[in-house]
Design a protein around this motif. Structure first.
Motif, mmCIF file in Angstrom:
data_model
loop_
_atom_site.group_PDB
_atom_site.id
_atom_site.type_symbol
_atom_site.label_atom_id
_atom_site.label_comp_id
_atom_site.label_asym_id
_atom_site.label_seq_id
_atom_site.Cartn_x
_atom_site.Cartn_y
_atom_site.Cartn_z
ATOM 1 N N ILE A 118 0.833 -1.207 0.000
ATOM 2 C CA ILE A 118 0.000 0.000 0.000
ATOM 3 C C ILE A 118 0.863 1.250 0.000
ATOM 4 C CG2 ILE A 118 -1.625 1.369 1.383
ATOM 5 C CD1 ILE A 118 -2.863 -1.282 2.287
ATOM 6 N N VAL A 119 1.864 1.283 0.870
ATOM 7 C CA VAL A 119 2.765 2.435 0.952
ATOM 8 C C VAL A 119 4.011 1.978 1.699
ATOM 9 C CG1 VAL A 119 1.799 3.279 3.152
ATOM 10 C CG2 VAL A 119 2.911 4.902 1.598
ATOM 11 N N TYR A 120 5.145 2.612 1.423
ATOM 12 C CA TYR A 120 6.331 2.353 2.230
ATOM 13 C C TYR A 120 7.023 3.669 2.534
ATOM 14 C CZ TYR A 120 9.297 2.706 -2.013
ATOM 15 O OH TYR A 120 9.927 3.141 -3.147
ATOM 16 N N THR A 121 7.781 3.682 3.618
ATOM 17 C CA THR A 121 8.449 4.906 4.053
ATOM 18 C C THR A 121 9.950 4.688 4.122
ATOM 19 O OG1 THR A 121 8.272 4.378 6.423
ATOM 20 C CG2 THR A 121 6.432 5.573 5.419
ATOM 21 N N GLU A 122 10.708 5.754 3.871
ATOM 22 C CA GLU A 122 12.162 5.721 3.928
ATOM 23 C C GLU A 122 12.647 6.911 4.753
ATOM 24 O OE1 GLU A 122 14.268 3.539 2.834
ATOM 25 O OE2 GLU A 122 12.994 2.270 1.569
ATOM 26 N N GLY A 123 13.516 6.646 5.720
ATOM 27 C CA GLY A 123 14.104 7.703 6.528
ATOM 28 C C GLY A 123 15.499 7.308 6.973
#
Length: 440
Positions: free
Chosen positions: A262-267
């Motif tokens: 659905i969505v992924y995050t990068e930090g």
């Protein structure tokens, strides 16, 4: 020759060790230099604090100075990182539950001017005619030029029934206009719904709050009961400023097949790297969906639109969305204040970052008010890329995929005057006709 070969190998080894030693020494030196610079900067800050405390014309409160310094530090990062004093932090926690006191507008800073992102439906601001893109130049008799968003919100909130005057400048205005608004308890109904026509439903999500997913489930259940079968759905995310990330994921799960990203995050930190996969559970049928977005659709609403668009589960219609592709983490501090810090960027399933870009609709459709006088387009557009200190981001590829009943929405008269809803309904009906004739 053998000895010479051994000698040369030994020389290479010694040189290699020497280079490694130099590299380590240089790395340590750089770290020490960086730490030294940090210490020097902190020393500079404490020197200024000491001078102000000692020599300023009036005695000042140390906490006020520290809070001001933290505000300045965070405002230099991006438009969404901010410091929340205890009172503001407490109000923020109330906001996510959907009940708070005030006027009902989402605001930001654009070109140094306090600007409306979108009014929240059925609130004093919405009913008074405040529009996206309006510039708020004064709150009562206080100019907003040097106010932070936190300070502005504090001035606009107050006791239910009390009044506040906001001075607005709008594209097309020859001069500023005062709006006198009466504060109210803002009870945002996150989900509203309506049957548009036999077999075709409409769901409006105005904000992503703690109970949004529960309310959506109830709305869909009602629409299924009213329509046998449900042949198409208009999912309206216009002027939805976003909200809770987990609720955006749960809303998407109703429509995205199990196991799909659905969505992924990068930090920078490990905890900022997350992937959200559609879980097991009841899924909606494969009826066609039209998602409506505009320049006021931001953050969580862009996650939903992007996920449904990437998985070809819906046609996205409207105008370019706001473009807020960053994730803020709320960090509680020791004195009951809070830190809202941008800690990650989020990406749609196909690897798109919408930061400062937004979601591009499959079908461009400006909203036209269907009135006898004249057609009227959407208000002045404001998006993430227009904000001070917004950050750009490069396109990245996606990793491989391994109890309150929502209220019926809008009168028939309001539906008939909304050109985008009517166009979405026409598209769904056309799809149904083509399907019935075997042409798709």
């Amino acid at each position: 020759m053998l000895k010479g070969s051994k000698y040369r190998k030994g020389t290479f080894l010694v040189v290699g060790i020497s280079l490694l030693t130099l590299a380590i020494a240089f790395g340590v030196q750089r770290r020490c230099a960086a730490q030294g610079n940090d210490y020097e900067s902190i020393e500079l800050f404490t020197d200024v604090l000491s001078i102000v405390k000692k020599s300023y014309v009036e005695e000042v409160d140390t906490k006020k100075l520290i809070y001001g310094a933290i505000n300045g530090m965070l405002s230099s990062l991006d438009p969404h990182s901010s410091f929340m004093p205890p009172e503001t932090y407490k109000e923020m926690k109330i906001d996510t539950k959907g009940t708070f006191g005030g006027l009902g507008i989402e605001i930001t800073i654009k070109d140094g001017i306090l600007t409306v992102i979108s009014p929240i439906e059925d609130t004093p601001a919405f009913k008074a005619g405040i529009k996206a893109g309006d510039q708020i130049l004064k709150i009562d008799d206080k100019y907003t030029k040097d106010l932070t968003i936190t300070e502005a919100v504090k001035r606009m909130r107050g006791v239910k029934g009390s009044k506040v005057t906001i001075t607005i400048m709008r594209e097309g205005f020859e001069k500023t206009k005062d709006f006198v608004l009466e504060r109210d308890i803002i009870q945002v109904k996150s989900v509203k719904y309506k049957t548009l026509d036999d077999g075709f439903g409409y769901v409006r999500i105005s904000q992503f709050q703690e109970k949004t997913d529960d309310d959506l489930e109830k709305a869909l259940h009602t629409l299924h009961n009213e329509n046998s079968p449900l042949k198409g759905l208009v999912l309206d995310l216009r002027n939805d400023p976003g909200g809770l990330l987990d609720q955006a994921v749960r809303v998407s799960e109703h429509f995205v097949p199990e196991g799909k990203l659905i969505v992924y995050t990068e930090g920078r930190e490990k905890d900022s790297k997350m992937r959200f996969i559609s879980r097991k559970g009841a899924k909606e049928g494969d009826y066609p969906i039209v998602v409506l977005i505009n320049s006021g659709s931001a953050s969580a609403s862009e996650i939903v639109a992007g996920a449904l668009q990437d998985h070809k589960r819906a046609v996205v219609m409207g105008t370019q969305s706001f473009g807020k592709g960053s994730v803020q983490t709320i960090i509680p501090l020791t004195d009951n204040s809070g830190l809202r810090l941008t800690t990650a960027r989020y990406f749609t399933p196909s690897g798109r970052s919408i930061q400062a870009r937004g979601i591009t609709p499959d079908i461009q459709a400006e909203r036209m008010e269907m009135t006898a006088s004249a057609d009227k387009k959407d208000g002045m557009h404001i998006r993430e890329k227009d904000l001070d200190n917004h950050f750009e981001t490069k396109e990245e590829k996606a990793p491989e995929e391994k109890k309150v009943k929502p209220a019926p929405y809008k009168t028939d008269e309001q539906i008939k005057s909304d050109s985008q809803i009517l166009r979405a309904l026409d598209l769904l009906k056309g799809w149904d006709i083509l399907k019935a004739t075997g042409k798709i």
